[in-house]
Design a protein around this motif. Structure first.
Motif: not given
Length: 242
Positions: A109, A113-114, A116
């Motif tokens: 998780r 979030d950091q 791509r």
């Protein structure tokens, strides 16, 4: 999740697998591009050293992600983006941090979030190279062989792999993700503990010993994952022939 919280049914299936399979031979026959046992798994060794050092120093970057993507053959490497540096405290006092050990899926998780351009497989690969003592990769072969979908050969995970644009993928939107990555980590930890307790040594290449990445003969979670990957690859090939 840790190996103490695995369901008894899963532990029994793993015990049956250990009794019927030669895990040392499965590890020895792992093959991915240049990474074969006879060559000393050179790229895995290189990525463990570089990624592990960066994770401990807090300097994980987009370049580490791209190196892992090139190793795995991920299409669209140019789409990978990440914060600089990637913020994740995987280690405390030289050991895997307690928050990671207790809930490995939370590391997924935090990274998600950091980053791509990385899906479940490559995010797990990042963790596998950063901390092989706790993490292993989870890819579509493993999910097809041990998940709830394609083959149902040995149900250990409540995940499915899905065909997308001619390739198999582990979709991050499915109900079991990322929670089942915690289950996968517990499976690897339990299997490693059982193999070590049984005195079945892992045949690490000498390069891993001399680099300080492994203690001779001692299975780490990432070593078990390599054996599982080889096992799963064989099962998938058999299905293709049927």
């Amino acid at each position: 999740m840790n190996d103490q919280t695995l369901k008894p049914s899963i532990k029994n299936r793993i015990s049956d697998l250990i009794a019927t399979c030669d895990f040392a031979e499965l590890y020895r026959k792992y093959a991915w591009k240049r990474d074969v046992w006879q060559n000393g798994f050179p790229d895995i060794c290189r990525l463990e050293r570089g990624t592990g050092d960066a994770a401990r120093a807090g300097t994980l970057s987009e370049e580490h992600l791209k190196a892992i993507a090139r190793w795995g053959g991920l299409p669209g490497i140019e789409r990978i983006r990440a914060l600089a540096p990637i913020r994740i405290a995987l280690f405390e006092d030289g050991k895997v941090a307690r928050w990671v050990r207790e809930n490995p899926e939370n590391a997924i998780r935090v990274l998600g979030d950091q980053i791509r351009g990385f899906g479940p497989t490559y995010t797990s690969n990042l963790l596998r190279f950063a901390a092989p003592e706790l993490f292993g990769a989870i890819d579509t072969r493993i999910v097809r062989a041990f998940g709830a979908g394609d083959t149902g050969h040995l149900h250990l995970l409540d995940l499915i792999a899905t065909p997308v644009d001619g390739r198999w993928a582990i979709l991050s939107g499915q109900q079991g993700w990322p929670g089942e990555y915690g289950t996968w980590t517990a499976i690897l930890s339990y299997t490693a503990a059982e193999l070590n307790a049984a005195g079945q040594p892992c045949p690490h290449p000498e390069a891993f010993i001399s680099a300080g990445l492994r203690e001779r003969g001692i299975w780490l979670d990432a070593d078990v994952e390599m054996a599982f990957f080889n096992y799963a690859s064989g099962k998938i090939q058999n299905i293709r022939r049927d």
